[in-house]
Motif scaffolding. Structure first.
Motif, PDB file in Angstrom:
ATOM      1  N   PHE A 132       0.824  -1.209   0.000  1.00 24.46           N
ATOM      2  CA  PHE A 132       0.000   0.000   0.000  1.00 24.46           C
ATOM      3  C   PHE A 132       0.856   1.256   0.000  1.00 24.46           C
ATOM      4  CE2 PHE A 132      -2.870  -3.127   1.727  1.00 24.46           C
ATOM      5  CZ  PHE A 132      -4.134  -2.723   1.314  1.00 24.46           C
ATOM      6  N   ILE A 133       0.265   2.337  -0.462  1.00 22.69           N
ATOM      7  CA  ILE A 133       0.730   3.686  -0.144  1.00 22.69           C
ATOM      8  C   ILE A 133      -0.102   4.051   1.079  1.00 22.69           C
ATOM      9  CG2 ILE A 133       0.829   6.091  -0.872  1.00 22.69           C
ATOM     10  CD1 ILE A 133       0.629   4.994  -3.816  1.00 22.69           C
ATOM     11  N   HIS A 134       0.547   4.407   2.177  1.00 27.63           N
ATOM     12  CA  HIS A 134      -0.225   4.697   3.383  1.00 27.63           C
ATOM     13  C   HIS A 134       0.429   5.785   4.211  1.00 27.63           C
ATOM     14  CE1 HIS A 134       2.591   2.425   5.915  1.00 27.63           C
ATOM     15  NE2 HIS A 134       2.397   1.331   5.176  1.00 27.63           N
ATOM     16  N   GLY A 135      -0.329   6.240   5.218  1.00 25.07           N
ATOM     17  CA  GLY A 135       0.180   7.229   6.157  1.00 25.07           C
ATOM     18  C   GLY A 135       1.059   6.572   7.205  1.00 25.07           C
ATOM     19  N   ARG A 136       1.306   7.312   8.262  1.00 26.35           N
ATOM     20  CA  ARG A 136       2.211   6.825   9.300  1.00 26.35           C
ATOM     21  C   ARG A 136       1.512   5.972  10.351  1.00 26.35           C
ATOM     22  NH1 ARG A 136       7.271   8.250  10.007  1.00 26.35           N
ATOM     23  NH2 ARG A 136       8.198   9.640   8.513  1.00 26.35           N
ATOM     24  N   GLY A 137       0.386   6.422  10.831  1.00 31.90           N
ATOM     25  CA  GLY A 137      -0.241   5.694  11.931  1.00 31.90           C
ATOM     26  C   GLY A 137       0.704   5.616  13.116  1.00 31.90           C
ATOM     27  N   ARG A 138       0.423   4.723  14.043  1.00 34.36           N
ATOM     28  CA  ARG A 138       1.245   4.587  15.263  1.00 34.36           C
ATOM     29  C   ARG A 138       2.662   4.122  14.965  1.00 34.36           C
ATOM     30  NH1 ARG A 138      -3.294   1.476  17.622  1.00 34.36           N
ATOM     31  NH2 ARG A 138      -4.676   3.047  18.455  1.00 34.36           N
ATOM     32  N   ASP A 139       2.798   3.114  14.076  1.00 34.11           N
ATOM     33  CA  ASP A 139       4.131   2.577  13.780  1.00 34.11           C
ATOM     34  C   ASP A 139       5.031   3.640  13.165  1.00 34.11           C
ATOM     35  OD1 ASP A 139       3.268   0.156  14.733  1.00 34.11           O
ATOM     36  OD2 ASP A 139       3.032  -0.756  12.744  1.00 34.11           O
ATOM     37  N   GLY A 140       4.463   4.437  12.276  1.00 29.34           N
ATOM     38  CA  GLY A 140       5.247   5.490  11.632  1.00 29.34           C
ATOM     39  C   GLY A 140       5.633   6.597  12.598  1.00 29.34           C
ATOM     40  N   ALA A 141       4.761   6.892  13.545  1.00 29.33           N
ATOM     41  CA  ALA A 141       5.091   7.896  14.560  1.00 29.33           C
ATOM     42  C   ALA A 141       6.253   7.402  15.422  1.00 29.33           C
ATOM     43  CB  ALA A 141       3.866   8.206  15.417  1.00 29.33           C
ATOM     44  N   LEU A 142       6.230   6.125  15.758  1.00 34.28           N
ATOM     45  CA  LEU A 142       7.329   5.533  16.528  1.00 34.28           C
ATOM     46  C   LEU A 142       8.623   5.551  15.714  1.00 34.28           C
ATOM     47  CD1 LEU A 142       8.187   4.118  19.130  1.00 34.28           C
ATOM     48  CD2 LEU A 142       7.496   1.957  18.081  1.00 34.28           C
ATOM     49  N   ALA A 143       8.522   5.233  14.425  1.00 30.14           N
ATOM     50  CA  ALA A 143       9.705   5.257  13.558  1.00 30.14           C
ATOM     51  C   ALA A 143      10.281   6.675  13.480  1.00 30.14           C
ATOM     52  CB  ALA A 143       9.356   4.749  12.161  1.00 30.14           C
ATOM     53  N   ARG A 144       9.408   7.666  13.355  1.00 27.34           N
ATOM     54  CA  ARG A 144       9.875   9.056  13.297  1.00 27.34           C
ATOM     55  C   ARG A 144      10.588   9.434  14.589  1.00 27.34           C
ATOM     56  NH1 ARG A 144       5.359  12.375  12.944  1.00 27.34           N
ATOM     57  NH2 ARG A 144       5.415  12.514  10.689  1.00 27.34           N
ATOM     58  N   ALA A 145      10.022   9.036  15.717  1.00 25.99           N
ATOM     59  CA  ALA A 145      10.633   9.346  17.016  1.00 25.99           C
ATOM     60  C   ALA A 145      12.027   8.728  17.122  1.00 25.99           C
ATOM     61  CB  ALA A 145       9.741   8.857  18.148  1.00 25.99           C
ATOM     62  N   ASN A 146      12.216   7.584  16.463  1.00 22.67           N
ATOM     63  CA  ASN A 146      13.516   6.911  16.466  1.00 22.67           C
ATOM     64  C   ASN A 146      14.377   7.273  15.253  1.00 22.67           C
ATOM     65  OD1 ASN A 146      13.267   5.410  18.912  1.00 22.67           O
ATOM     66  ND2 ASN A 146      11.755   4.141  17.876  1.00 22.67           N
ATOM     67  N   LYS A 147      13.929   8.268  14.491  1.00 25.91           N
ATOM     68  CA  LYS A 147      14.661   8.768  13.317  1.00 25.91           C
ATOM     69  C   LYS A 147      14.930   7.667  12.285  1.00 25.91           C
ATOM     70  CE  LYS A 147      16.894  12.558  15.713  1.00 25.91           C
ATOM     71  NZ  LYS A 147      16.216  13.300  16.384  1.00 25.91           N
ATOM     72  N   VAL A 148      13.907   6.817  12.068  1.00 25.71           N
ATOM     73  CA  VAL A 148      13.996   5.746  11.079  1.00 25.71           C
ATOM     74  C   VAL A 148      13.109   6.135   9.899  1.00 25.71           C
ATOM     75  CG1 VAL A 148      13.509   3.307  10.615  1.00 25.71           C
ATOM     76  CG2 VAL A 148      14.412   4.005  12.851  1.00 25.71           C
ATOM     77  N   ASN A 149      13.696   6.225   8.690  1.00 27.80           N
ATOM     78  CA  ASN A 149      12.926   6.621   7.514  1.00 27.80           C
ATOM     79  C   ASN A 149      12.247   5.423   6.848  1.00 27.80           C
ATOM     80  OD1 ASN A 149      12.000   8.540   5.531  1.00 27.80           O
ATOM     81  ND2 ASN A 149      13.477   7.627   4.132  1.00 27.80           N
ATOM     82  N   ASP A 150      12.971   4.327   6.670  1.00 27.20           N
ATOM     83  CA  ASP A 150      12.443   3.153   5.980  1.00 27.20           C
ATOM     84  C   ASP A 150      12.019   2.130   7.032  1.00 27.20           C
ATOM     85  OD1 ASP A 150      12.938   4.241   3.418  1.00 27.20           O
ATOM     86  OD2 ASP A 150      15.029   3.672   3.585  1.00 27.20           O
ATOM     87  N   TRP A 151      10.733   2.055   7.290  1.00 26.38           N
ATOM     88  CA  TRP A 151      10.234   1.288   8.423  1.00 26.38           C
ATOM     89  C   TRP A 151       9.094   0.336   8.082  1.00 26.38           C
ATOM     90  CZ3 TRP A 151       5.089   2.231   9.398  1.00 26.38           C
ATOM     91  CH2 TRP A 151       4.549   3.387   8.829  1.00 26.38           C
ATOM     92  N   THR A 152       8.566   0.383   6.872  1.00 25.45           N
ATOM     93  CA  THR A 152       7.396  -0.439   6.561  1.00 25.45           C
ATOM     94  C   THR A 152       7.818  -1.878   6.257  1.00 25.45           C
ATOM     95  OG1 THR A 152       7.315  -0.170   4.145  1.00 25.45           O
ATOM     96  CG2 THR A 152       6.375   1.626   5.480  1.00 25.45           C
ATOM     97  N   ALA A 153       6.830  -2.741   6.064  1.00 33.74           N
ATOM     98  CA  ALA A 153       7.100  -4.131   5.687  1.00 33.74           C
ATOM     99  C   ALA A 153       7.251  -4.274   4.174  1.00 33.74           C
ATOM    100  CB  ALA A 153       5.974  -5.027   6.192  1.00 33.74           C
ATOM    101  N   GLY A 154       7.270  -3.149   3.446  1.00 35.79           N
ATOM    102  CA  GLY A 154       7.392  -3.164   1.987  1.00 35.79           C
ATOM    103  C   GLY A 154       6.499  -2.131   1.327  1.00 35.79           C
ATOM    104  N   CYS A 155       5.729  -1.432   2.132  1.00 37.31           N
ATOM    105  CA  CYS A 155       4.814  -0.414   1.619  1.00 37.31           C
ATOM    106  C   CYS A 155       5.549   0.904   1.367  1.00 37.31           C
ATOM    107  CB  CYS A 155       3.677  -0.188   2.609  1.00 37.31           C
ATOM    108  SG  CYS A 155       2.614  -1.627   2.831  1.00 37.31           S
TER     109      CYS A 155
END
Length: 180
Positions: A132-155
């Motif tokens: 999917f093309i998707h927003g951040r949601g909770r996982d993306g917010a956590l990734a941002r807090a940890n300064k991780v850009n590539d965090w999805t399972a392939g999306c």
């Protein structure tokens, strides 16, 4: 008893596999999405350049919007099989929309192609799915807090307010070209 255990394991696996596009059913979840309207030129193609972490919405040859994107947690190379953390490469199409995504909103990509499936099966693995093309949601917010850009399972991930624009602008059947 064994059937019950197997059924519970299968249900758990199904929930895990549908992570990118899944609904958000937890209380106190993220802000509900805004459903925007769009009356501009039609989006005729989406182009993702993985190496630049950029996505473009085009109408003909005119770039309508440009977005910075996050990719799978193993961003180099094309997706080969389920669980490899890679974002696919190739030509696909937008095939569905999920307004109840755990990632704010999500726009489905019709991965895997026949070739993707054949390649994975040739080495005894499954190709995966639910790209999917998707927003951040909770996982993306956590990734941002940890300064991780590539965090999805392939999306392909964008900011929540950006996926609201994309959700309004893109229609089913629009091609998406994902370049290395």
């Amino acid at each position: 008893m064994i059937r019950t255990v197997r059924a519970l394991l299968a249900l758990g696996l199904l929930l895990f596999v549908t992570a990118c596009g899944g609904g958000d059913s937890l209380p106190g979840g993220p802000t509900p999405p805004r459903f925007l309207s769009y009356d501009g030129p039609p989006v005729t193609q989406i182009v993702v350049n993985k190496s630049d972490r950029k996505m473009f919405l085009l109408s003909g040859t005119t770039i309508l919007k440009t977005y910075k994107v996050g990719l799978g947690n193993q961003p180099l190379g094309p997706k080969q099989f389920e669980g490899d953390g890679k974002t696919p490469e190739g030509i696909y199409f937008i095939d569905r929309f999920n307004p109840r995504s755990a990632y704010h909103l999500s726009v489905g990509v019709n991965y895997p192609s026949v070739q993707d499936t054949a390649r994975a099966l040739s080495v005894g693995l499954r190709p995966g799915g639910d790209i999917f093309i998707h927003g951040r949601g909770r996982d993306g917010a956590l990734a941002r807090a940890n300064k991780v850009n590539d965090w999805t399972a392939g999306c392909i991930a964008v900011e929540d307010h950006e996926v609201e624009e994309i959700f309004a602008m893109v229609k089913t059947g629009v091609p998406i070209v994902i370049n290395p």
